[in-house]
Enzyme design. Structure first.
Site, PDB file in Angstrom:
ATOM      1  N   CYS A 134       0.829  -1.217   0.000  1.00 52.73           N
ATOM      2  CA  CYS A 134       0.000   0.000   0.000  1.00 52.73           C
ATOM      3  C   CYS A 134       0.858   1.260   0.000  1.00 52.73           C
ATOM      4  CB  CYS A 134      -0.917  -0.033   1.218  1.00 52.73           C
ATOM      5  SG  CYS A 134      -1.904   1.456   1.388  1.00 52.73           S
ATOM      6  N   CYS A 137      -0.586   4.139   2.132  1.00 57.19           N
ATOM      7  CA  CYS A 137      -0.334   4.016   3.573  1.00 57.19           C
ATOM      8  C   CYS A 137       1.131   4.271   3.911  1.00 57.19           C
ATOM      9  CB  CYS A 137      -0.671   2.599   4.061  1.00 57.19           C
ATOM     10  SG  CYS A 137      -2.092   1.830   3.316  1.00 57.19           S
ATOM     11  N   ASP A 138       2.049   3.758   3.102  1.00 59.94           N
ATOM     12  CA  ASP A 138       3.446   3.673   3.540  1.00 59.94           C
ATOM     13  C   ASP A 138       4.445   4.551   2.794  1.00 59.94           C
ATOM     14  OD1 ASP A 138       2.730   1.828   5.484  1.00 59.94           O
ATOM     15  OD2 ASP A 138       2.891   0.147   4.097  1.00 59.94           O
TER      16      ASP A 138
END
Ligand code: NAP
Length: 306
Positions: A134, A137-138
């Protein structure tokens, strides 16, 4: 028909499930949508959506998912957080088995979506320590760092481009010398100076003590092996259906995607499939939305004729 709790139960609150729920609620069916996590599905981890009609400037995946959820709930859809364990589809009444109870419904729409495929190169060990599925997200953890992205489809190419907003360098490792991704994404990736393509190559492992320090790759044509020094590794090599709860109750293809006809009808009467969990030639938000609408209307007709 014996007593049921609902006219329709929908499994999964991605674009397909939320659209089915919206249509069913407007048809005044007694409908429940079950979602094991947060409503939105895979678009929640999509940074930017620019191919869903009606948003000429584009829209973040999160915002689009929220708008879909709000619209469906305002029209009367009931959403419950619950994970489906199994289904009992042997009788006319469909039984949806949860951890602590069963729900009985006249019809069922399975819109449980799909999840990223793993490569078996240390995903479990390094998850949260440098391996990710992701970018939304990261990616911020890799500001000014070097990362490897694996895959050549829409997800890999779109997310590799997103990674370049943070990382100083992105190696895109693909097993062929040609991308599968749609042309507009290819053009953007080829024009991006921060992306270096590693063609004809597969990842065979990762190394690092506390986190990722390098990704081992092998050229499938020359058999040459090398290690790309990198701080992170993002894997986008396709998807698998979220269908473990089916346990053979419905006909699927060899990968587990549910086979359904043009009415989204599966091998079991009254049970429909919609969105990415379905065996379908195109997986887009727009197609998931279309599947959801068809499934809900066909489920409505099905229970009218019971
Ligand atoms: P995908 O289209 O199936 O692409 C998977 C990619 O990973 C392919 O390039 C494939 O290589 C490669 N791959 C598969 N197995 C591999 C392995 N074992 N080792 C190395 N590479 C491997 O999957 P996706 O990109 O996740 O997309 C899933 C669906 O969502 C697609 O229908 C896609 O169109 C859709 N999607 C659309 C958008 C958008 O419209 N913007 C964004 C994201 C996803 P080969 O090419 O050699 O097979």
């Amino acid at each position: 028909m014996a007593d049921t709790d609902y006219d329709l139960v929908i499994i999964g609150a991605g674009p397909a499930g939320l659209t089915a729920g919206l249509y069913a609620a407007r048809a005044r069916m007694k409908v429940l949508l079950l979602e094991k996590a947060v409503p939105g599905g895979q678009i929640l981890v999509t940074d930017w959506v620019e191919n869903y009609p009606g948003f000429p400037e584009g829209i973040s995946g999160y915002d689009l998912a929220e708008k879909m959820r709000i619209q469906a709930e305002e029209l009367g859809l009931e959403i419950e957080t619950a994970q489906v364990h199994s289904l009992n589809l042997s009788a006319d009444i469909k039984e949806i088995v949860l951890k602590d109870r069963s729900i009985r419904a006249k019809s069922l729409i399975i819109a449980s979506g799909a999840s990223p495929k793993k490569l078996g190169i240390g995903e479990d060990k390094y998850m949260g320590k440098g391996i990710s599925f992701c970018a939304t997200c990261d990616a911020p953890f890799f500001r000014d760092k070097t990362v490897v992205a694996i895959g050549g489809g829409d997800t890999a190419v779109q997310e590799a481009i997103f990674l370049t907003k943070f990382a100083k360098k992105v190696y895109l490792v693909h097993r062929r010398d040609e991308l599968r991704a749609t042309k507009i994404l290819q053009e953007r990736a080829f024009a991006n100076d921060k992306i270096e393509f590693v063609w004809d190559s597969v990842a065979t492992g990762v190394e690092g003590f506390f986190g990722i320090e390098g990704v081992h790759v092998k050229n499938v044509k020359t058999q040459e092996e090398k290690t790309i020094k990198a701080d992170g590794c993002f894997i986008w090599v396709g998807i698998l259906p979220n269908a473990e709860f089916l346990k053979g109750s419905i006909k699927t293809d060899e990968y587990g995607f549910i086979i359904a006809d043009a009415k989204m009808q599966t091998s079991v009467p009254g049970v429909y499939a919609a969105g990415d969990v379905r065996d379908t030639p195109l997986r887009q938000i727009s197609t998931a939305v279309g599947d959801g609408a068809i499934a809900a209307v066909c489920a409505e007709h099905y229970i009218e004729n019971l």
